[in-house]
Design an enzyme around this catalytic site. Structure first.
Site, short mmCIF file in Angstrom:
data_model
loop_
_atom_site.label_atom_id
_atom_site.label_comp_id
_atom_site.label_asym_id
_atom_site.label_seq_id
_atom_site.Cartn_x
_atom_site.Cartn_y
_atom_site.Cartn_z
N HIS A 275 -7.89 -1.26 5.80
CA HIS A 275 -8.14 -2.59 6.35
C HIS A 275 -8.81 -3.44 5.27
O HIS A 275 -9.71 -2.96 4.59
CB HIS A 275 -9.04 -2.48 7.59
N ARG B 189 0.92 -2.06 15.00
CA ARG B 189 1.11 -1.72 16.41
C ARG B 189 -0.04 -0.81 16.82
O ARG B 189 -0.39 0.12 16.09
CB ARG B 189 2.45 -1.04 16.62
N ASN C 54 0.84 -1.21 0.00
CA ASN C 54 0.00 0.00 0.00
C ASN C 54 0.86 1.25 0.00
O ASN C 54 0.55 2.23 -0.67
CB ASN C 54 -0.95 -0.01 1.20
C1 GAR Z 1 -2.90 -4.82 3.93
O1 GAR Z 1 -3.76 -5.80 3.39
C2 GAR Z 1 -3.68 -3.94 4.89
O2 GAR Z 1 -5.00 -3.71 4.47
C3 GAR Z 1 -3.61 -4.75 6.14
O3 GAR Z 1 -2.30 -5.26 6.18
C4 GAR Z 1 -1.85 -5.44 4.83
C5 GAR Z 1 -0.52 -4.75 4.67
O4 GAR Z 1 0.02 -5.01 3.39
N1 GAR Z 1 -3.92 -3.97 7.30
C6 GAR Z 1 -4.58 -4.43 8.36
O5 GAR Z 1 -4.96 -5.59 8.48
C7 GAR Z 1 -4.88 -3.41 9.45
N2 GAR Z 1 -5.65 -3.98 10.50
P1 GAR Z 1 1.10 -4.04 2.76
O6 GAR Z 1 2.24 -3.93 3.77
O7 GAR Z 1 1.55 -4.76 1.53
O8 GAR Z 1 0.46 -2.72 2.47
#
Ligand code: GAR
Length: 218
Positions: free
Chosen positions: A112, A94, A16
C-alpha cells in the site's frame, strides 16, 4: 534451492508485479512467480506478465457482483491447481471475505502506498497531501480482514514537498514499492519473518541508521 510458489494478484498496470517477477528471475531468489491472476481481462499487467513468460489467468470478478465467496471459490481452485504457497497482492482492487484472508493469514502480502496505519483505502497520496505530512512512503503487510491493515513486514519512506502533486508523490513512492516488495517477499519465503500478535518480527534484522528529514531549508 527449493523455491516457494507464488501467485501475484493484479487488477491494473502491474508495476509491482513486474518488480517481483524481475527479482524472482535471479537464481538465488527464494521464490518463483508461478502464476499471475487478474480479476480484469483488460489489466495492462497481463501483457507484461506474458512477455516475461509467466503463466497468467483471468478470473473476472464482475460477474460475481457482491458474491465474494463465489469469486474466491474459483480463485482458490486455481491457486490449488497451481500449488500456490504464497500470494502477493499487487494493486488488486477487490476486497476479500474475512474467511479467505484467515485461510491465507501469514501467507498473503499486500503493498500500500502510504506509511500504514496512516492513509489506508482509496487515494492515499491525496490523503497524505491533504494531511500535509512531510514524510510518506510504502508498506508491505500481511493481509487481514480489515483493508490495508495487518502486521507490517517492511516500510520505506520518502520526503513530501510543498510542490508535490498526487502524480509526483505516487511516482516517488512507487520506486520505494518496487524496492521493498521483493525484499519483503524474500524475507517471507526464507522464513525470516514471524508474526507475534499484531506485530511482525524479522530474524537478524537491525534498524537502519539513516535519518530522513523534511523539509530541508537552505
Ligand atoms: C500501487 O501503488 C499499490 O501500492 C497500490 O496500487 C498501485 C498498483 O500499481 N495498492 C493499493 O492502493 C492497495 N490498497 P501497480 O499495478 O503498478 O503495481
Amino acid at each position: 534451492m527449493i523455491k516457494r510458489r507464488v501467485a501475484i494478484l493484479i487488477s491494473g498496470r502491474g508495476s509491482n508485479m513486474a518488480a517481483l517477477i524481475k527479482a524472482a528471475a535471479a537464481a538465488d531468489f527464494p521464490a518463483e512467480i508461478s502464476l499471475v491472476i487478474s480479476n480484469k481481462a483488460d489489466a495492462l499487467g497481463l501483457e507484461r506478465a506474458k512477455a516475461s513468460g509467466v503463466n497468467t489467468l483471468v478470473i473476472e470478478s464482475k460477474p460475481f457482483g457482491k458474491d465474494r465467496a463465489g469469486f474466491e471459490k474459483v480463485l482458490q481452485a486455481a491457486l490449488d491447481q497451481h500449488g500456490i504457497e504464497l500470494i502477493c497482492l499487487g494493486g488488486f482492487m477487490r476486497l476479500f471475505t474475512a474467511e479467505f484472508t484467515r485461510n491465507w493469514y501469514g501467507r498473503m502480502l499486500n503493498i500500500h502506498p502510504s506509511l500504514l496505519p496512516s492513509f489506508p483505502g482509496l487515494d492515499p497520496h491525496g490523503q497524505a497531501l491533504r494531511a500535509g505530512v512531510k514524510l510518506s512512503g510504502a508498506t508491505v503487510h500481511f493481509v487481514i480482514p480489515e483493508t490495508d491493515a495487518g502486521p507490517i513486514v517492511m516500510q520505506g519512506a520518502v520526503p513530501v514537498g510543498d510542490h508535490d502533486t498526487g502524480d509526483t508523490l505516487s511516482e516517488r513512492i512507487l520506486e520505494v514499492e518496487h524496492r521493498i516488495y521483493p525484499e519483503a517477499l524474500r524475507l517471507l519465503a526464507t522464513g525470516k519473518v514471524r508474526i507475534e500478535g499484531d506485530v511482525c518480527r524479522t530474524a537478524g534484522s537491525a534498524a537502519s541508521e539513516n535519518f530522513l528529514v523534511a523539509p530541508v531549508v537552505n
